[in-house]
Design a protein around this motif. Sequence first.
Motif, PDB file in Angstrom:
ATOM      1  N   GLY A   1      41.562  33.675  45.818  1.00 19.53           N
ATOM      2  CA  GLY A   1      41.354  34.908  46.555  1.00 19.53           C
ATOM      3  C   GLY A   1      41.077  36.009  45.546  1.00 19.53           C
ATOM      4  O   GLY A   1      41.648  36.010  44.453  1.00 19.53           O
TER       5      GLY A   1
ATOM      6  N   ASP B   1      40.452  39.547  46.661  1.00 21.41           N
ATOM      7  CA  ASP B   1      40.429  40.861  47.315  1.00 21.41           C
ATOM      8  C   ASP B   1      41.067  41.960  46.475  1.00 21.41           C
ATOM      9  O   ASP B   1      40.625  43.103  46.508  1.00 21.41           O
ATOM     10  CB  ASP B   1      41.130  40.794  48.676  1.00 21.41           C
ATOM     11  N   ASN B   2      42.108  41.637  45.717  1.00 18.12           N
ATOM     12  CA  ASN B   2      42.831  42.659  44.957  1.00 18.12           C
ATOM     13  C   ASN B   2      42.663  42.510  43.454  1.00 18.12           C
ATOM     14  O   ASN B   2      43.400  43.117  42.686  1.00 18.12           O
ATOM     15  CB  ASN B   2      44.324  42.607  45.316  1.00 18.12           C
TER      16      ASN B   2
ATOM     17  N   GLU C   1      33.050  42.834  42.669  1.00 20.94           N
ATOM     18  CA  GLU C   1      32.738  41.421  42.889  1.00 20.94           C
ATOM     19  C   GLU C   1      31.242  41.165  43.054  1.00 20.94           C
ATOM     20  O   GLU C   1      30.742  40.092  42.711  1.00 20.94           O
ATOM     21  CB  GLU C   1      33.502  40.916  44.113  1.00 20.94           C
TER      22      GLU C   1
ATOM     23  N   GLU D   1      45.894  33.892  44.393  1.00 21.49           N
ATOM     24  CA  GLU D   1      45.254  35.202  44.369  1.00 21.49           C
ATOM     25  C   GLU D   1      44.953  35.598  42.922  1.00 21.49           C
ATOM     26  O   GLU D   1      45.856  35.647  42.083  1.00 21.49           O
ATOM     27  CB  GLU D   1      46.158  36.249  45.019  1.00 21.49           C
TER      28      GLU D   1
END
Length: 173
Positions: free
Chosen positions: A3, A5-6, A19, A42
């Motif tokens: 992942g 996202d952060n 990204e 993550e």
Amino acid sequence: RYGSDNAAIAVGNSPAADEAQLRVGMVVTVAASASDNGEDPEAEQITYEESLQGPVAFIDREAEQIEVLGQTVIYDDLTEFEATDLDTLTVGDFVEISGYVNENGDFYATLVELENDETEVKLKGNVANLDTDAQTFTLGELTIDYSAAEFDDMTTEDLADGLFVKVEGKTFD
């Protein structure tokens, strides 16, 4: 799979990239936390930096290889090409290459990108043939003169055969 996202993303000289700047074929370093619930881990940090950047000196389309900064660069049908392709790539083109050294000591390209910015040559590799009197060493077939070099995170005394280094310069002969 990670992942992202952060994740903090750094691409080349841009420490605050996003990204969208990441592309297929880029060899990246990922720092991630483990997943406790079976989901994808993550990513906390994703970093990309080219492995090789410089002018194409030789192309052998039949053998699927080019030479950049004295390094034999192998490519195949899995190698991604950006802003160029196998038919339009020519000797003298300035390219950025991502990839890794294979078991034969050749550089395998995962991404070859035509560059418009021809200001800096870059190369990563293991120091060989260190000559502290002449202040030179080799990376593959390229001789590096470090007599006027600025060192980041190390000194000339740290140089040793086998040490993995990144070399950047403004000139190439």
